[in-house]
Design an enzyme around this catalytic site. Structure first.
Site, PDB file in Angstrom:
ATOM      1  N   GLY A 184       0.837  -1.377   0.416  1.00 54.39           N
ATOM      2  CA  GLY A 184      -0.313  -0.265  -0.288  1.00 54.39           C
ATOM      3  C   GLY A 184       0.846   1.197  -0.113  1.00 54.39           C
ATOM      4  O   GLY A 184       2.204   0.839   0.767  1.00 54.39           O
ATOM      5  N   GLN A 210       2.781  10.183   1.421  1.00 56.19           N
ATOM      6  CA  GLN A 210       4.315   9.479   0.865  1.00 56.19           C
ATOM      7  C   GLN A 210       5.347   9.832  -0.626  1.00 56.19           C
ATOM      8  O   GLN A 210       6.489   9.143  -0.898  1.00 56.19           O
ATOM      9  CB  GLN A 210       4.278   8.029   0.750  1.00 56.19           C
ATOM     10  N   CYS A 228       7.514  -0.294   6.237  1.00 57.48           N
ATOM     11  CA  CYS A 228       6.683   0.332   5.357  1.00 57.48           C
ATOM     12  C   CYS A 228       8.111   0.794   4.024  1.00 57.48           C
ATOM     13  O   CYS A 228       9.095   0.767   4.666  1.00 57.48           O
ATOM     14  CB  CYS A 228       6.126   1.840   6.531  1.00 57.48           C
ATOM     15  N   HIS A 263      -2.758   0.709   7.962  1.00 60.00           N
ATOM     16  CA  HIS A 263      -1.455   1.700   8.498  1.00 60.00           C
ATOM     17  C   HIS A 263      -1.181   2.693   7.431  1.00 60.00           C
ATOM     18  O   HIS A 263      -0.968   3.796   7.847  1.00 60.00           O
ATOM     19  CB  HIS A 263      -0.419  -0.043   8.226  1.00 60.00           C
TER      20      HIS A 263
HETATM   21 ZN    ZN Z   1       3.858   3.004   5.200  1.00 59.30          ZN
END
Ligand code: ZN
Length: 153
Positions: free
Chosen positions: A47, A52, A89, A131
């Site tokens: 994901g 981000q 992540c 998350h």
């Molecule tokens: Zn993440």
């Protein structure tokens, strides 16, 4: 479509609150397409949240190997149970830790046409919902880690 640069580590944008999307225009759709392309450059990625790639909008893309999900303004509306997860992540390559997440998570979101829908995920998908939606609120999995896992062992 274009691959966008990933924001990493202590980049301040990862701690900021993403804004609700009010209009799903071409710019938003292009952003979503770019997020998908960026996600697919990482083999083990599940994901990606818009912050981000440096955009403070409430948008998430997820692919757990069972089809692509594009979520606009996603919210958790119900949770059930708990599970111990192993979590990492894209913004923190090499860092992995154990977390406790709900076993089952129901979200409400908009699709690209602006239609509202609900969806329930269990196990890995429930973890992923938590998350990614945390990202939209400036929260990182690091905040949830109960024990870091040394990948070099
Ligand atoms: Zn993440």
């Amino acid at each position: 479509m274009a691959v966008r640069q990933l924001r990493m580590y202590d980049d301040e944008i990862l701690r900021k609150q993403c804004k609700e999307v009010t209009v799903i225009d071409e710019k938003v759709k292009r952003l979503i397409d770019d997020m998908v392309e960026t996600l697919y450059t990482k083999a083990d990625a599940a994901g990606l949240a818009a912050c981000q790639v440096g955009v403070l909008k409430q948008i998430v893309v997820i692919d757990m190997g069972e089809g692509l999900l594009k979520l606009i303004n996603p919210k958790i509306i119900a949770v059930d149970g708990t599970q111990e997860c192993v979590e990492g992540c894209l913004s923190f390559p090499g860092r992995v830790g154990k977390t406790i997440r709900p076993q089952k998570v129901t979200i409400q979101a908009l699709n690209e046409n602006g239609d509202s829908f609900e969806m329930t995920g269990e196990g890995e998908l429930a973890k992923c919902f938590c998350h990614e939606i945390d990202h939209l609120n400036g929260k990182l999995f690091l905040d949830e880690v109960i024990e870091f896992i040394d990948l070099n062992e």
